[in-house]
Motif scaffolding. Structure first.
Motif, mmCIF file in Angstrom:
data_model
loop_
_atom_site.group_PDB
_atom_site.id
_atom_site.type_symbol
_atom_site.label_atom_id
_atom_site.label_comp_id
_atom_site.label_asym_id
_atom_site.label_seq_id
_atom_site.Cartn_x
_atom_site.Cartn_y
_atom_site.Cartn_z
ATOM 1 N N LEU A 1 -9.908 11.463 -30.704
ATOM 2 C CA LEU A 1 -8.941 11.564 -29.600
ATOM 3 C C LEU A 1 -8.640 10.207 -28.986
ATOM 4 O O LEU A 1 -7.512 9.950 -28.548
ATOM 5 N N VAL A 2 -9.634 9.333 -28.936
ATOM 6 C CA VAL A 2 -9.394 7.972 -28.442
ATOM 7 C C VAL A 2 -8.360 7.283 -29.322
ATOM 8 O O VAL A 2 -7.443 6.592 -28.833
ATOM 9 N N LEU A 3 -8.464 7.478 -30.628
ATOM 10 C CA LEU A 3 -7.541 6.829 -31.558
ATOM 11 C C LEU A 3 -6.109 7.313 -31.357
ATOM 12 O O LEU A 3 -5.178 6.494 -31.275
ATOM 13 N N VAL A 4 -5.918 8.628 -31.257
ATOM 14 C CA VAL A 4 -4.548 9.133 -31.085
ATOM 15 C C VAL A 4 -4.025 8.826 -29.678
ATOM 16 O O VAL A 4 -2.812 8.654 -29.491
ATOM 17 N N LEU A 5 -4.901 8.740 -28.689
ATOM 18 C CA LEU A 5 -4.475 8.322 -27.359
ATOM 19 C C LEU A 5 -3.989 6.878 -27.398
ATOM 20 O O LEU A 5 -2.980 6.527 -26.759
ATOM 21 N N LEU A 6 -4.692 6.040 -28.138
ATOM 22 C CA LEU A 6 -4.258 4.652 -28.307
ATOM 23 C C LEU A 6 -2.892 4.587 -28.985
ATOM 24 O O LEU A 6 -2.015 3.817 -28.575
ATOM 25 N N ILE B 1 0.018 -4.642 -19.561
ATOM 26 C CA ILE B 1 -1.141 -4.471 -18.677
ATOM 27 C C ILE B 1 -1.238 -3.023 -18.202
ATOM 28 O O ILE B 1 -2.322 -2.432 -18.176
ATOM 29 N N LEU B 2 -0.095 -2.430 -17.834
ATOM 30 C CA LEU B 2 -0.097 -1.046 -17.373
ATOM 31 C C LEU B 2 -0.528 -0.097 -18.494
ATOM 32 O O LEU B 2 -1.305 0.838 -18.253
ATOM 33 N N CYS B 3 -0.046 -0.325 -19.699
ATOM 34 C CA CYS B 3 -0.426 0.534 -20.825
ATOM 35 C C CYS B 3 -1.926 0.449 -21.106
ATOM 36 O O CYS B 3 -2.579 1.478 -21.325
ATOM 37 N N VAL B 4 -2.462 -0.760 -21.086
ATOM 38 C CA VAL B 4 -3.895 -0.932 -21.326
ATOM 39 C C VAL B 4 -4.709 -0.259 -20.225
ATOM 40 O O VAL B 4 -5.697 0.444 -20.490
ATOM 41 N N LEU B 5 -4.284 -0.451 -18.979
ATOM 42 C CA LEU B 5 -4.990 0.144 -17.848
ATOM 43 C C LEU B 5 -4.990 1.670 -17.935
ATOM 44 O O LEU B 5 -6.038 2.316 -17.774
ATOM 45 N N THR C 1 2.812 6.579 -6.739
ATOM 46 C CA THR C 1 1.466 7.085 -6.981
ATOM 47 C C THR C 1 1.492 8.306 -7.878
ATOM 48 O O THR C 1 0.713 8.412 -8.845
ATOM 49 N N ILE C 2 2.397 9.251 -7.591
ATOM 50 C CA ILE C 2 2.432 10.478 -8.384
ATOM 51 C C ILE C 2 2.904 10.182 -9.800
ATOM 52 O O ILE C 2 2.407 10.775 -10.773
ATOM 53 N N SER C 3 3.831 9.237 -9.974
ATOM 54 C CA SER C 3 4.264 8.861 -11.318
ATOM 55 C C SER C 3 3.125 8.195 -12.083
ATOM 56 O O SER C 3 2.948 8.426 -13.290
ATOM 57 N N PHE C 4 2.331 7.391 -11.393
ATOM 58 C CA PHE C 4 1.193 6.735 -12.025
ATOM 59 C C PHE C 4 0.163 7.773 -12.476
ATOM 60 O O PHE C 4 -0.348 7.715 -13.604
ATOM 61 N N ILE D 1 -9.543 7.554 -21.032
ATOM 62 C CA ILE D 1 -10.655 7.837 -21.940
ATOM 63 C C ILE D 1 -11.487 9.050 -21.504
ATOM 64 O O ILE D 1 -11.934 9.826 -22.361
ATOM 65 N N PRO D 2 -11.721 9.294 -20.203
ATOM 66 C CA PRO D 2 -12.443 10.521 -19.818
ATOM 67 C C PRO D 2 -11.811 11.804 -20.342
ATOM 68 O O PRO D 2 -12.506 12.797 -20.562
ATOM 69 N N PHE D 3 -10.500 11.796 -20.567
ATOM 70 C CA PHE D 3 -9.838 12.987 -21.105
ATOM 71 C C PHE D 3 -10.191 13.223 -22.568
ATOM 72 O O PHE D 3 -9.910 14.299 -23.112
#
Length: 633
Positions: free
Chosen positions: A235-240, A449-453, A118-121, A459-461
């Motif tokens: 920021l969404v773009l660089v996060l992606l 799947i994990l990366c997409v999730l 959980t903490i790693s997630f 996105i809130p960040f």
């Protein structure tokens, strides 16, 4: 060497419950292993050496006695850091399992595995936000005109100044103007204007171009978490991009990570050295390093200094996050994990120390350039303030600022990626080990799947108020759970399973027993140290408020939820296991405290010599066995 009694046990003499057949569990040889030992070591180094070594340790050293801070830091690193590090890498290597399933060593505490996952997630979720900021700066370092070097951009305010030096000049001019006004008003009693005493001490508020780029271009921050505003698509773009980079590096698990770390781990040291050499050539650099190292031994009498040294050791090494267990679970069974523990902890501690020279050589130059003391400049040089305000401003003062900007932010990208690898792989391998039939053959799909999730959840960040959400989660996510988990981890291994029994397991792997000092640390020193840190964190708890912003109550409630969330699996899993067991409550607890049938060495050949020891007798006898060994019973 192994005790004759231990080695001579024949397979026919062993209890049937201890003999693992292929039908009982997955074949230990099916788990992939590191192609080369150097890949494993580089992965350990990369996981432990993170951004905190660059932007937190030098600040703590400066604040807590300079060179004197190194005494409690390295003392605690060797007395508690090494044993805890060794415990985790040996646990993962012996079983060849991820943290989520390794706690079959004592099923009653299976919730510890869920806590680690959980903490790693959670940390992997918000950690890539920092990576996104760094990538944004990295891209802008290639612009013909560095955007944080001037005040003629669309985001700059009327109070923008290019550097701290300009602020001092303007403040001095304003002070002289106030004095002139005061003198005029005193000499001319019929003046048509008036003034008051507060005007004499008034000073205009200026902000540097680097600060405004960070606040008004990168973050475009709102007034508080109550006003999240809209999603900022840059920021969404660089996060992606950050998550695509993570996925590409982890697409084949340890086989791809093992190749990537050949670049991402040594490269930051090369860049740190280049930046240090350049920094030492600057005026004032020596003053900064002297300020960094000058010892104030009176600080050693303060409990707070020892606490901060311990916290830095603990959070920097990364035990109880699950990453160490995960990476060591892919190691060969007979690998000398004791040496690995020493290598890993030394790499972490020495890197922190080395990074201090790099940071303070530049801060010394900045102080000399603007006519301030190193202490005044370094007050804002901690955490993101160092990476995204102080250092970018310093870069603009250097010859060839574009080159140094590219090198500096590329270094941060490689350091951040290495830390993200361990946390992400902990989550991915945890699911794969928990559901082997469904996920073992779908490693790429699981990672995707994990990366997409995590990207969607991040996105809130990227909103205007995202920085407030980030600071809130970062403040609470690992505040209490990690120290408590480490305490419980030591108790389970040392007292529930047995330090001497675990010593035998390690002897089966590396062919020799571990030192007495290591067992004493497992049983007494490290648990007490972890408990003290945990209780101190609870007692000294305070919200993440700053001088300019106070978090509302609802935000504090959300933060406290994230602080407690990783701890919930421990009591929940305990109750669930007890309900599903049979017998009286005492019998259920005893049965669940013992290893289950899946626990054992990650080697078919060594199952023939493996035996679980049960120590009988009172508390005094158990203490003797754990600390002194089986021969002292």
């Amino acid at each position: 060497m192994l005790d004759n009694k231990f080695v001579s046990m024949d397979v026919q003499d062993a209890p049937s419950s201890l003999l693992k057949s292929e039908s009982d569990t997955s074949n230990p040889q099916d788990r992939p292993v590191w192609s080369r030992k150097i890949e494993y070591l580089l992965s350990l180094f990369g996981y432990c050496v993170g951004l905190g070594n660059i932007w937190r340790f030098p600040y703590l050293c400066m604040r807590n006695g300079g060179g004197a801070f190194l005494i409690p830091f390295f003392l605690l690193l060797f007395s508690s850091g090494v044993p805890l590090y060794f415990l985790e890498v040996s646990l993962g290597q012996f079983t060849g399992k991820s943290p989520l399933v390794v706690w079959s060593i004592s099923p009653l505490f299976e919730g510890l595995g869920w806590l680690m996952m959980t903490i790693s997630f959670v940390v992997a979720w918000y950690y890539n936000t920092v990576m996104a900021w760094v990538i944004y700066y990295f891209v802008h370092s290639f612009y013909p005109k560095i955007p944080w070097a001037t005040c003629d951009n669309w985001w700059n305010t009327d109070q923008c100044i290019v550097s701290q030096k300009e602020r001092l000049v303007l403040n001095e001019s304003f002070a002289l103007m106030n004095q002139s006004i005061a003198a005029t008003a005193i000499n001319q009693s019929e003046a048509v204007y008036s003034f008051n005493a507060s005007q004499l001490n008034q000073s205009l508020t200026y902000t540097t171009a680097a600060f405004e780029f960070w606040q008004h271009n990168v973050l475009r921050r709102s007034d508080g978490i109550e006003d999240l505003g809209s999603v900022q698509w840059h920021l969404v773009l660089v996060l992606l991009v950050a998550w695509i980079l993570t996925f590409v590096c982890l697409i084949k698990g340890i086989h791809s990570v093992g190749k990537v770390v050949y670049v991402t781990v040594p490269f930051p040291y090369i860049l740190l050295t280049i930046i240090l050499i350049r920094g030492l050539m600057l005026d004032g650099a020596v003053d900064g390093i002297i300020f960094y190292l000058k010892p104030d031994f009176t600080k050693l009498l303060q409990f707070q200094v020892w606490m901060e040294a311990g916290i830095q050791v603990f959070y920097s090494l990364g035990p109880a996050w699950g990453g160490l267990i995960t990476m060591s679970s892919y190691s060969k069974f007979n690998n000398n994990c004791m040496k690995d523990a020493w290598y890993g902890t030394l790499a972490d501690g020495l890197t922190s120390f080395y990074a201090g020279f790099v940071v303070f050589s530049i801060l010394g130059f900045m102080a000399h350039d603007v006519g301030m003391t190193v202490e005044e400049v370094s007050k804002s040089a901690s955490g993101p303030g160092l990476a995204f305000v102080a250092y970018p401003e310093a870069i603009t003062r250097l010859p060839m600022p574009h080159l140094w900007g590219v090198l500096f932010f590329l270094m941060l990208i490689t350091i951040g990626l290495d830390s993200q690898f361990g946390m992400f792989e902990t989550v991915a391998s945890g699911f794969a080990d928990k559901f082997p039939k469904q996920l073992n053959s779908r490693k790429i799909q699981t990672s995707a799947i994990l990366c997409v999730l995590l990207f969607v959840l991040g996105i809130p960040f990227t909103t205007n108020g995202g920085i407030y959400v980030f600071q809130l989660i970062d403040w609470y996510a690992a505040t209490f759970c990690i120290t408590f988990a480490s305490f419980l981890e030591c108790v389970v291994i040392s007292w529930v399973y047995g330090a001497e029994r675990f010593n035998r397991d390690i002897e089966l792997m590396i062919g020799r027993r571990i030192p007495l000092a290591m067992r004493i640390s497992w049983c007494i020193v490290t648990p007490i140290f972890m408990l003290v840190i945990f209780l101190s964190s609870v007692i000294m708890y305070s919200p993440p408020n700053s001088a300019t912003y106070t978090y509302p109550d609802f935000a504090i409630g959300i933060g406290q939820f994230f602080a407690v969330l990783p701890l919930l699996p421990i009591p929940v899993m305990m109750v669930w296991k007890l309900i599903r067991s049979k017998g009286t409550l005492v019998q259920r607890i005893k049965n669940l405290a013992r290893p289950d049938s899946d626990w054992g060495p990650n080697s078919k050949r060594h199952w023939q010599t493996y035996k679980m020891y049960e120590y009988k007798g009172g508390l005094i006898n158990r203490i003797k066995v754990n600390l002194l060994g089986d021969n002292h019973r």
